[in-house]
Structures are given as structure tokens and as C-alpha cells.
Design an enzyme around this catalytic site. Structure first.
Site, short mmCIF file in Angstrom:
data_model
loop_
_atom_site.label_atom_id
_atom_site.label_comp_id
_atom_site.label_asym_id
_atom_site.label_seq_id
_atom_site.Cartn_x
_atom_site.Cartn_y
_atom_site.Cartn_z
N SER A 84 0.83 -1.20 0.00
CA SER A 84 0.00 0.00 0.00
C SER A 84 0.87 1.26 0.00
O SER A 84 1.67 1.45 -0.92
CB SER A 84 -0.96 -0.06 1.20
OG SER A 84 -2.02 0.85 1.05
N HIS A 229 -7.39 -6.07 0.35
CA HIS A 229 -6.23 -5.19 0.31
C HIS A 229 -5.04 -5.75 1.09
O HIS A 229 -3.89 -5.59 0.67
CB HIS A 229 -6.63 -3.81 0.85
CG HIS A 229 -5.56 -2.78 0.74
ND1 HIS A 229 -4.87 -2.52 -0.42
CD2 HIS A 229 -5.03 -1.94 1.68
CE1 HIS A 229 -3.99 -1.55 -0.22
NE2 HIS A 229 -4.06 -1.19 1.05
#
Length: 249
Positions: A84, A229
Site C-alpha cells: 500500500s 487489500h
């Protein structure tokens, strides 16, 4: 800025870079596998973990922090693995220390500008707790649940809540969140770059492929089906297999 880090093992160095609200332990399930044959460097990025705090939090500044650490440790032929926000830091490092990097792996983020996303809700609750000096863990959890934040994310956030104190800099992250979502297009980087996409995650879409290949022409994209994610948490063994295949370990 002198970052906090954890150094283990010997061999070709791998630098692990966590996402927003995280710390160096977030990629521990990957680092502990690679430490058998590599030197692993797990890093607390600025405003996170035990690293210093700063009002500035753009990718150039964060990449320069990591570059300083790499120079201090005299690291060469680097493998970068970032998740991320940490993935974007890894990509930005291609512009800061290009001669030191051999390979880059980016977990569920693309070199594009994002909207403020679901983290806006998290930031709102964290800012409220900070402003009202709420330090009771149960009260914090209740407030987060009332805002629809799921328990997995709450437990992840609370890993950085120690002795009634948040280890990440809520105020700076909130004020600089536009920079965290942002991305300045870079000139093509030709070295190997692996992007690992969560099949259920909105962070790397089919539309993002154009931006990926324009900036990283030798990129490869792997999709882990059924993962969100936080792929490295949800599908650790599949991610490790992809990493070992990519790195030839």
C-alpha cells in the site's frame, strides 16, 4: 530522518515497507520466511511505529528517509517489498536510489492518484479520539464499530495503540493524507517490478494497468483471487509463493 528498523539475517538485503497506520511488524509473516537466506530490513516509516514524527509526509520525503537508511547500512542490490503506502514509497525509491535497487515488489497499490477512500472514516474516528483524549480501548473499539469499521481493521489499528498512546501520528497523517493518496508520474523504470493485486480489492483495477506499464514497462501483475487489500495477511502462503517464484529463491 533516522528511521527505526529491525535488521536480521545475512545475504542479499530485502527492505520491507508497511502501509498507512502500520509498523515494521506488519510484514513480519513475509520477513520471517526470507530471513533464512536474506538480510531482512523491516522499517517504521516516518510518523509510524518508533520512527520520528514530522509535519511532512509526501512520497519524496518518505523515500529519502529510506534511502538514508540504506546508505547508512551500506545496502546494495536491494529488493524492495512494500504494501500500500509502503509500495508507493518503494516505487518512488526508483527515482532516489536507482543504482542500489535490483528488484521491486508492490503489494496492492498502483502508481496513480487515489481518492480519500475508506480511510477517511478511520481518520475521523482517530481524530475525534485524539481531540477528546479518549484512551480507553473498549470505548475506542465501540466508536469504530459504530462507524462501520470491521473488527479486523480495528484489531490492526490497535496494534499501534500502546500504553494509552497511538504510535502513529494521527494529526500529520490526517493533514497530509492528500499527499498519501497522491502520485506524481515518474519516467519509465526498466528494472523488474512485480505488482500483486488482491482479487477483491479496489486498489489495483484493470484501468490502472495502463499507468503501471507506462511507468514500469517491465512490470508483471499477479492477481490473488479471494484476497482483499491486506493480501499478505489473508493469503500469506500464496503471496510467499509468488515472491519466491519472482525472485528465483
Amino acid at each position: 530522518m533516522k528511521l527505526n528498523y529491525k535488521l536480521q539475517g545475512d545475504g542479499q538485503p530485502i527492505v520491507f515497507l508497511h502501509g498507512v497506520f502500520g509498523s515494521l511488524d506488519n510484514l513480519n509473516m513475509l520477513a520471517k520466511d526470507f530471513v533464512q537466506h536474506h538480510q531482512t530490513v523491516q522499517v517504521d516509516l516516518r510518523n509510524h511505529g518508533n520512527s520520528p514524527w514530522s509535519d511532512k509526509m509526501d512520497y519524496q520525503a518518505m523515500a529519502e528517509d529510506v534511502a538514508e537508511l540504506c546508505h547508512d547500512l551500506q545496502l546494495k542490490k536491494l529488493i524492495l517489498i512494500g504494501h500500500s503506502m509502503g509500495g508507493k514509497v518503494a516505487l518512488q525509491l526508483s527515482q532516489v536510489i536507482p543504482d542500489l535497487i535490483e528488484n521491486t515488489v508492490v503489494i496492492d497499490i498502483a502508481p496513480i492518484k487515489y481518492q480519500r477512500s475508506a480511510n477517511v472514516i478511520i481518520l475521523r474516528v482517530l481524530t475525534y479520539c485524539l481531540a477528546n483524549q479518549i484512551t480507553d480501548k473498549k470505548q475506542i473499539m465501540d466508536l469504530m464499530r459504530q462507524e462501520g469499521i470491521n473488527d479486523a481493521i480495528i484489531l490492526f489499528l490497535l496494534k499501534s495503540f500502546k500504553n494509552e498512546h497511538w504510535l502513529f501520528n494521527i494529526q500529520a497523517i490526517n493533514e497530509q493524507y492528500g499527499h498519501i493518496c497522491d502520485w506524481q508520474t515518474i519516467s519509465p523504470w526498466l528494472k523488474p517490478t512485480l505488482f500483486i493485486r488482491g482479487g477483491n480489492s479496489p486498489y489495483i483495477t484493470d484501468q490502472a494497468y495502463t499507468a503501471i506499464f507506462e511507468q514500469f514497462p517491465n512490470a508483471k501483475i499477479e492477481v490473488v483471487e479471494g484476497a482483499g487489500h491486506n493480501i499478505h495477511f489473508e493469503k500469506t502462503q500464496q503471496v510467499l509463493q509468488l515472491l519466491h517464484n519472482w525472485l528465483g529463491d
